[in-house]
Scaffold this motif. Structure first.
Motif, PDB file in Angstrom:
ATOM      1  N   PRO A 199       0.891  -0.880   0.100  1.00  0.00           N
ATOM      2  CA  PRO A 199       0.111   0.216   0.156  1.00  0.00           C
ATOM      3  C   PRO A 199       0.953   0.831   0.050  1.00  0.00           C
ATOM      4  CG  PRO A 199       0.416  -0.557   1.992  1.00  0.00           C
ATOM      5  CD  PRO A 199       0.628  -1.612   1.242  1.00  0.00           C
ATOM      6  N   HIS A 240       5.825  -5.538   1.860  1.00  0.00           N
ATOM      7  CA  HIS A 240       4.929  -5.770   2.924  1.00  0.00           C
ATOM      8  C   HIS A 240       4.914  -6.910   3.983  1.00  0.00           C
ATOM      9  CE1 HIS A 240       1.440  -3.817   4.747  1.00  0.00           C
ATOM     10  NE2 HIS A 240       0.889  -4.430   4.765  1.00  0.00           N
ATOM     11  N   ALA A 267      -3.954  -0.472   2.546  1.00  0.00           N
ATOM     12  CA  ALA A 267      -3.680  -0.913   3.572  1.00  0.00           C
ATOM     13  C   ALA A 267      -4.311  -1.549   4.600  1.00  0.00           C
ATOM     14  CB  ALA A 267      -2.920   0.172   4.181  1.00  0.00           C
TER      15      ALA A 267
END
Length: 219
Positions: free
Chosen positions: A13, A62, A36
């Motif tokens: 994100p 991530h 996110a």
């Protein structure tokens, strides 16, 4: 049969790279926070569901939840990235179910249905969850090798889901359709999907905080 792998195809994100169709009315930073939250809800749901293994197939960087594997996405076109996700995560003799990060209203029951269908002797060879915009939100394959059909199907069109179903059936696969879900592209989508999320949803909170309601259409 072994419980299927669950693959989550996602983008990190990062502002300017995710949920760009939310901008406007959102800023890139607001859109990234919404993305996110959608990803966090999706990962929580998959973590709770029964699965043989869980793999985050990621574009960018991530963190994955504890116990998850992470693989990088490969390919330029989305169809190639989808097919490569199935191929790279493939474990012989294990079905695979792939979802994205655009349906944070996903429930454990959706995944349980896919798992049970693929694990049932004499059950379907594939499960496909159509999306309201004409695409699909999940594809599960008893033999993940059949995902190669995705390389030839145009994505993000109003006929992607129908073309995927046709391609699978042309390979002789028995396909069971799952419930249709709406994914999140626009601000209107975000507000509509937020109403379908369970209590405590990060996505619903993020939408309320970050996504202005679309202006009424003048008549």
């Amino acid at each position: 049969m072994t419980a299927p792998q669950v693959l989550v195809l996602a983008k990190a994100p990062t502002p300017g790279r995710v949920k760009t169709r939310l901008c406007p009315p959102c800023t890139p930073e607001q859109a990234a926070r919404v993305a996110a939250a959608a990803l966090a809800d999706t990962l929580d749901t998959v973590t709770t569901a029964t699965a043989g293994s869980r793999v985050l197939v990621l574009d960018g960087d991530h963190p994955a939840p504890p116990g998850w594997a992470t693989l990088p996405q490969r390919g330029e076109a989305l169809g190639d990235r989808l097919a490569n996700a199935f191929a790279d995560a493939r474990t012989p003799g294990t079905p695979a179910v792939l979802i994205g990060m655009d349906t944070p209203q996903l429930r454990v029951g959706h995944l349980d249905t896919a798992r049970e269908l693929l694990a049932t002797a004499g059950g379907p060879d594939a499960v496909l969850g159509p999306a309201a915009d004409g695409g699909w939100w999940t594809l599960g394959l008893r033999d993940p090798g059949h995902a190669t059909v995705l390389r030839t199907i145009a994505t993000s069109t109003a006929t992607t889901g129908r073309r995927t179903l046709t391609a699978l059936r042309r390979r002789g696969l028995r396909v069971r359709l799952l419930p249709c879900l709406s994914d999140v592209d626009t601000a209107a989508d975000a507000h509509a999907v937020a109403t379908l999320c369970p209590p405590g949803s990060r996505f619903a909170r993020a939408v309320a905080a970050e996504v202005p309601h679309p202006a009424p259409v003048a008549r």
